[in-house]
Design a protein around this motif. Structure first.
Motif, PDB file in Angstrom:
ATOM      1  N   THR A  59      18.382   3.091  27.803  1.00 11.58           N
ATOM      2  CA  THR A  59      17.528   3.824  26.868  1.00 11.58           C
ATOM      3  C   THR A  59      17.185   2.969  25.657  1.00 11.58           C
ATOM      4  N   THR A  60      18.117   2.139  25.222  1.00  8.85           N
ATOM      5  CA  THR A  60      17.830   1.226  24.113  1.00  8.85           C
ATOM      6  C   THR A  60      16.658   0.314  24.465  1.00  8.85           C
ATOM      7  N   ALA A  61      16.645  -0.232  25.681  1.00  8.70           N
ATOM      8  CA  ALA A  61      15.544  -1.096  26.106  1.00  8.70           C
ATOM      9  C   ALA A  61      14.215  -0.358  26.031  1.00  8.70           C
ATOM     10  N   LEU A  62      14.218   0.905  26.463  1.00  8.41           N
ATOM     11  CA  LEU A  62      12.999   1.712  26.441  1.00  8.41           C
ATOM     12  C   LEU A  62      12.544   1.944  24.999  1.00  8.41           C
ATOM     13  N   GLN A  63      13.476   2.303  24.140  1.00  5.63           N
ATOM     14  CA  GLN A  63      13.137   2.631  22.753  1.00  5.63           C
ATOM     15  C   GLN A  63      12.694   1.410  21.958  1.00  5.63           C
ATOM     16  N   LEU A  64      13.119   0.245  22.374  1.00  6.93           N
ATOM     17  CA  LEU A  64      12.662  -0.976  21.708  1.00  6.93           C
ATOM     18  C   LEU A  64      11.182  -1.226  21.971  1.00  6.93           C
ATOM     19  N   VAL A  65      10.699  -0.827  23.148  1.00  7.41           N
ATOM     20  CA  VAL A  65       9.306  -1.103  23.506  1.00  7.41           C
ATOM     21  C   VAL A  65       8.350  -0.401  22.552  1.00  7.41           C
ATOM     22  N   ASN A  66       8.646   0.876  22.218  1.00 11.39           N
ATOM     23  CA  ASN A  66       7.730   1.578  21.307  1.00 11.39           C
ATOM     24  C   ASN A  66       8.285   1.667  19.880  1.00 11.39           C
ATOM     25  N   ARG A  67       9.273   0.819  19.608  1.00 10.53           N
ATOM     26  CA  ARG A  67       9.803   0.620  18.255  1.00 10.53           C
ATOM     27  C   ARG A  67      10.403   1.882  17.651  1.00 10.53           C
ATOM     28  N   ILE A  68      10.982   2.731  18.496  1.00 13.81           N
ATOM     29  CA  ILE A  68      11.820   3.802  17.977  1.00 13.81           C
ATOM     30  C   ILE A  68      13.060   3.187  17.332  1.00 13.81           C
ATOM     31  N   VAL A  69      13.540   2.104  17.926  1.00 15.30           N
ATOM     32  CA  VAL A  69      14.564   1.274  17.286  1.00 15.30           C
ATOM     33  C   VAL A  69      13.989  -0.144  17.194  1.00 15.30           C
ATOM     34  N   ASP A  70      14.521  -0.945  16.273  1.00 12.51           N
ATOM     35  CA  ASP A  70      13.974  -2.273  16.023  1.00 12.51           C
ATOM     36  C   ASP A  70      14.797  -3.362  16.707  1.00 12.51           C
ATOM     37  N   ILE A  86       1.898  -5.238  16.029  1.00 12.35           N
ATOM     38  CA  ILE A  86       1.138  -3.988  16.123  1.00 12.35           C
ATOM     39  C   ILE A  86       1.828  -2.949  15.248  1.00 12.35           C
ATOM     40  N   PRO A  87       1.120  -2.296  14.326  1.00 13.45           N
ATOM     41  CA  PRO A  87       1.744  -1.238  13.534  1.00 13.45           C
ATOM     42  C   PRO A  87       2.400  -0.200  14.450  1.00 13.45           C
ATOM     43  N   ALA A  88       3.585   0.265  14.066  1.00 11.50           N
ATOM     44  CA  ALA A  88       4.377   1.128  14.950  1.00 11.50           C
ATOM     45  C   ALA A  88       3.611   2.372  15.396  1.00 11.50           C
ATOM     46  N   ILE A  89       2.896   3.024  14.477  1.00 12.63           N
ATOM     47  CA  ILE A  89       2.168   4.244  14.831  1.00 12.63           C
ATOM     48  C   ILE A  89       1.063   3.927  15.831  1.00 12.63           C
ATOM     49  N   GLU A  90       0.346   2.843  15.586  1.00 14.48           N
ATOM     50  CA  GLU A  90      -0.713   2.439  16.520  1.00 14.48           C
ATOM     51  C   GLU A  90      -0.132   2.122  17.894  1.00 14.48           C
ATOM     52  N   LEU A  91       1.007   1.425  17.901  1.00 18.44           N
ATOM     53  CA  LEU A  91       1.665   1.068  19.158  1.00 18.44           C
ATOM     54  C   LEU A  91       2.015   2.316  19.961  1.00 18.44           C
ATOM     55  N   GLU A 112      -2.708  22.771  24.407  1.00 22.59           N
ATOM     56  CA  GLU A 112      -2.411  22.149  23.110  1.00 22.59           C
ATOM     57  C   GLU A 112      -1.388  21.027  23.264  1.00 22.59           C
ATOM     58  N   ASN A 113      -0.400  21.214  24.152  1.00 23.63           N
ATOM     59  CA  ASN A 113       0.580  20.156  24.392  1.00 23.63           C
ATOM     60  C   ASN A 113      -0.078  18.914  24.955  1.00 23.63           C
ATOM     61  N   ILE A 114      -0.919  19.090  25.956  1.00 25.36           N
ATOM     62  CA  ILE A 114      -1.577  17.937  26.582  1.00 25.36           C
ATOM     63  C   ILE A 114      -2.480  17.224  25.578  1.00 25.36           C
ATOM     64  N   ALA A 115      -3.091  18.001  24.674  1.00 26.29           N
ATOM     65  CA  ALA A 115      -4.066  17.437  23.733  1.00 26.29           C
ATOM     66  C   ALA A 115      -3.430  16.826  22.487  1.00 26.29           C
ATOM     67  N   THR A 116      -2.104  16.747  22.430  1.00 26.13           N
ATOM     68  CA  THR A 116      -1.438  16.294  21.203  1.00 26.13           C
ATOM     69  C   THR A 116      -1.968  14.947  20.715  1.00 26.13           C
ATOM     70  N   VAL A 117      -1.888  13.918  21.543  1.00 32.34           N
ATOM     71  CA  VAL A 117      -2.337  12.583  21.118  1.00 32.34           C
ATOM     72  C   VAL A 117      -3.855  12.501  20.996  1.00 32.34           C
ATOM     73  N   PRO A 118      -4.630  13.045  21.953  1.00 35.18           N
ATOM     74  CA  PRO A 118      -6.087  13.033  21.757  1.00 35.18           C
ATOM     75  C   PRO A 118      -6.525  13.672  20.444  1.00 35.18           C
ATOM     76  N   ASN A 119      -5.847  14.734  20.006  1.00 37.47           N
ATOM     77  CA  ASN A 119      -6.178  15.345  18.708  1.00 37.47           C
ATOM     78  C   ASN A 119      -5.874  14.392  17.566  1.00 37.47           C
ATOM     79  N   ILE A 120      -4.737  13.701  17.646  1.00 38.77           N
ATOM     80  CA  ILE A 120      -4.389  12.734  16.613  1.00 38.77           C
ATOM     81  C   ILE A 120      -5.429  11.620  16.551  1.00 38.77           C
ATOM     82  N   LEU A 121      -5.931  11.252  17.749  1.00 39.73           N
ATOM     83  CA  LEU A 121      -6.945  10.193  17.827  1.00 39.73           C
ATOM     84  C   LEU A 121      -8.352  10.699  17.509  1.00 39.73           C
ATOM     85  N   LYS A 122      -8.438  12.014  17.211  1.00 39.33           N
ATOM     86  CA  LYS A 122      -9.697  12.653  16.803  1.00 39.33           C
ATOM     87  C   LYS A 122     -10.771  12.598  17.896  1.00 39.33           C
ATOM     88  N   TRP A 123     -10.333  12.831  19.135  1.00 35.29           N
ATOM     89  CA  TRP A 123     -11.308  12.993  20.204  1.00 35.29           C
ATOM     90  C   TRP A 123     -12.091  14.275  19.956  1.00 35.29           C
TER      91      TRP A 123
END
Length: 349
Positions: A59-70, A86-91, A112-123
């Motif tokens: 899980t540590t390896a996974l979390q390092l990829v999207n910078r949940i941990v550094d 790459i800025p962490a939020i953008e990544l 609404e669950n499926i649209a979470t990220v598209p809404n953040i991206l202002k689709w």
């Protein structure tokens, strides 16, 4: 299944390899690293499973990829870019993330669950609605209109997991991270969702890093498997056939278990065995107990069916069509050439 032209895998995975370059993570206050000099490449469009006992750093390896941990040291690159550039939020907005028990927002509807990220991206709303419908079809929840307004509490565990996968795919990310995504499901539902996800993976071709504690799940799902030892050391990295046939050391052999030979039978299908048989090879002496098995069943599954029936072999079917027969000997000692693509080269998507 319906995918728009912008959602095809060709452009999305063209340069989405994940490279771990001597990656180490040492948590504050701990003497030993959680992950120690991990050095692997997940090729574009490939599904790689991270397996191993607790304390192996999966899980540590996974979390390092999207910078949940550094990172403590080393580098991780997606395509030709370091994640540190790459800025962490953008990544995180460019990575799909699915976890055990789906992690759905309970106060959001399915739509609404499926649209979470598209809404953040202002689709725009029309694009979000179209993408949501496509994804519900992709994960097998149709008719679409019957699911959009439901809440997670109104869904079964398997349905929630399907929505979690749809949400992770919503913004069409080139990379997917999956942390024990099917671990909370009962065995029957888990098998069905595994099969559906493999179909989705073949359709959309995302570069996927998949954490599981279950070696059988890894053998079924993965193009390649990374086995981690306690202390975060890589023990072996290879295709399912490579690790099952040639364990790197005693640790890997013990982790794979005493039924390592039987696990290898999960890499080849009955149809592949039938195609490799020659006319001169003896066929099945049919009896009333001979079960019918579909040609896409693995040898391990077919052997179980034959054993349960107390038969000498099975009739191989493709839907309602009879293709031929396989004997017990065929299943246990498949003829030369009856080797699935995944057994040879990992099968890449």
């Amino acid at each position: 299944m319906t995918l728009s032209s912008t959602d095809t895998p060709t452009s999305q995975t063209a340069n989405s390899a994940i490279v771990f370059d001597q990656v180490t993570k040492l948590y504050s206050g701990q003497a030993a690293p959680a992950l120690d000099s991990l050095d692997i490449e997940v090729k574009s469009g490939e599904l790689v499973c991270l397996v191993g006992p607790s304390g192996g750093g999966k899980t540590t390896a996974l979390q390092l990829v999207n910078r949940i941990v550094d990172l403590s040291s080393g580098d991780i690159r997606i395509g030709d870019r370091s994640i540190m550039d790459i800025p962490a939020i953008e990544l995180r907005r460019t990575i799909g993330y699915a976890i055990q028990q789906s992690g759905l927002f309970p106060h959001y509807t399915v739509a609404e669950n499926i649209a979470t990220v598209p809404n953040i991206l202002k689709w725009d709303k029309a694009r979000i609605k179209k993408r949501t419908s496509e994804l519900l079809e992709l994960v097998g929840l149709t008719p679409v209109d019957t699911w959009l307004g439901r809440y997670p509490s109104q869904l079964s565990g398997g349905q929630q997991q399907r929505i979690g996968i749809a949400r992770a795919l919503a913004a069409d990310p080139p990379v997917m991270l999956m942390d024990e995504p099917f671990g909370a499901l009962d065995p029957i539902t888990r098998m069905a969702v595994q099969d559906e996800f493999l179909e989705i993976h073949r359709a959309v071709g995302k570069t996927t890093l998949f954490v599981t504690h279950d070696i059988d799940e890894a053998i079924k799902m993965a193009d390649r498997i990374a086995i981690l030892k306690p202390g975060g050391k890589l023990a072996q990295y290879g295709t399912p056939a490579e690790v099952l046939t040639h364990p790197a050391d005693d640790f890997v052999a013990e982790f794979l278990g005493a039924e390592r030979g039987l696990k290898r039978l999960a890499l080849t299908t009955v149809g592949e065995v039938l195609a490799a048989k020659t006319d001169s090879e003896s066929g099945l002496q049919q009896d009333s107990n001979s079960p019918q098995v579909e040609s896409d069943l693995t040898l391990r599954e077919a052997l179980s069916a034959v054993s349960a029936a107390g038969a000498h072999g099975a009739l191989v079917m493709d839907g309602g069509s009879h293709l031929g027969e396989v004997t017990l000997h065929d299943l246990v000692n498949p003829p030369a050439g009856a080797v699935g693509a995944r057994s040879v080269e990992g099968g890449g998507s």
